[in-house]
Design a protein around this motif. Structure first.
Motif: not given
Ligand code: MG
Ligand code: SF4
Length: 296
Positions: A118-126, A92-95
């Motif tokens: 990189v799955h970039n959702n522009q946020i920490y989702g989990l 992910g983007d955070g990761d």
């Molecule tokens: Mg993310």
């Protein structure tokens, strides 16, 4: 011939939120593996921690869940141990752009033959919606209630500057295009990175599927020359924005291959694995006694 049923697990199903962009990227990854006719045992997916990092559980290839921010060095180790595998990082983007950014930079400059998606959702989702390195400027969320003043990281600029030889961006809402990019990334002999825009329908209410659809365009439709590094930089700098735009103005978000260049891959510089991969070499006649003696 690899078929969808060969990659599907039967005992579990993804537990992503209904409508999550991870579903589109999941489909694209499976399609890419099938279309490249890779057998499940020829692929290893390596992840860190995050919603997208559950991917190795839901595709029946080899898989490795590593630590937060660390999937890329693990993938590099796997590639050096068995360079016949297609080694794919799902992060992910955070990761990857937060905790794992230095690993990304060093993998890029080595030009090791792995593909980082990189799955970039522009946020920490989990962890339920904190802002990440790629959250848009001026965005408000639970950790920035009055708005973000930090300029978002441009991950493709960073990786290209570090020496990446394949740099691309895809979108979870265009599965066919995303699958093509993954196929090209896997086929590329050297380091490839794909920034995959992945709407998080639960915690990111700005960067939604319709929001992207209004802004995205394909580089290939504008005859972009991905052999030209300076043109790649110009396109990469179009987004994310580094300043707030006027109300009513819309940014353009390029997708496709920004840059591609053939260079020797890192592992090609090792004569030890040049002809036969490390995992297939005999170990019976190897003795470390002389090394141990020196230490005693
Ligand atoms: Mg993310
Ligand atoms: Fe997807 Fe967001 Fe739900 Fe995670 S929190 S599964 S990224 S929609």
């Amino acid at each position: 011939m690899t078929e969808l049923k060969d990659l599907e697990i039967t005992y579990d199903k993804p537990n992503w939120c209904p409508g999550c962009g991870n579903f589109g990227l999941w489909g694209a990854l499976k399609n890419a593996i099938i279309e490249l006719n890779l057998n499940p045992w020829e692929v290893v997916l390596v992840s860190g921690i995050g919603c997208s990092s559950k991917m190795p559980y839901w595709i029946k290839t080899y898989g490795f869940s590593s630590l937060h921010g660390r999937p890329t060095p693990v993938a590099e180790g796997i590639k050096l141990a068995n360079n016949s595998l297609a080694v794919i990082v799902i992060a992910g983007d955070g990761d990857q752009y937060g905790e794992g950014l230095s690993h990304l930079i060093h993998a890029a400059r080595r030009n090791i033959d792995i593909t980082v998606i990189v799955h970039n959702n522009q946020i920490y989702g989990l962890t339920t919606g904190q802002y990440s390195p790629t959250t848009d400027l001026n965005e408000k969320n639970k950790t920035s209630p009055t708005s973000i003043t930090e300029i978002p990281l441009n991950p493709l600029f960073v990786t290209l500057s570090a020496g990446a030889t394949f740099v691309a961006r895809g979108f979870a809402g265009d599965i066919k295009h995303q699958a093509e990019l993954i196929k090209e990334g896997i086929k590329h002999k050297g380091f490839s990175v794909i920034d995959a825009m992945q709407p998080c329908v639960t915690f990111n209410h700005k960067n939604t599927f319709p929001w992207f659809r209004e802004r995205i365009y394909k580089l290939e439709e504008e005859k972009h020359d991905f052999n030209d590094k300076s043109k790649a930089i110009t396109r990469i700098e179009e987004w994310p924005l580094t300043k707030v735009i006027k109300e009513g103005e819309k940014e353009r978000i390029p997708t496709g291959i920004f840059y591609k260049k053939e260079e020797p891959a890192f592992e090609e510089g090792f004569p030890q694995i040049d002809k036969i991969s490390l995992d297939k070499q005999p170990i019976t006649d190897i003795s470390i006694d002389s090394i141990l003696e020196k230490l005693m």
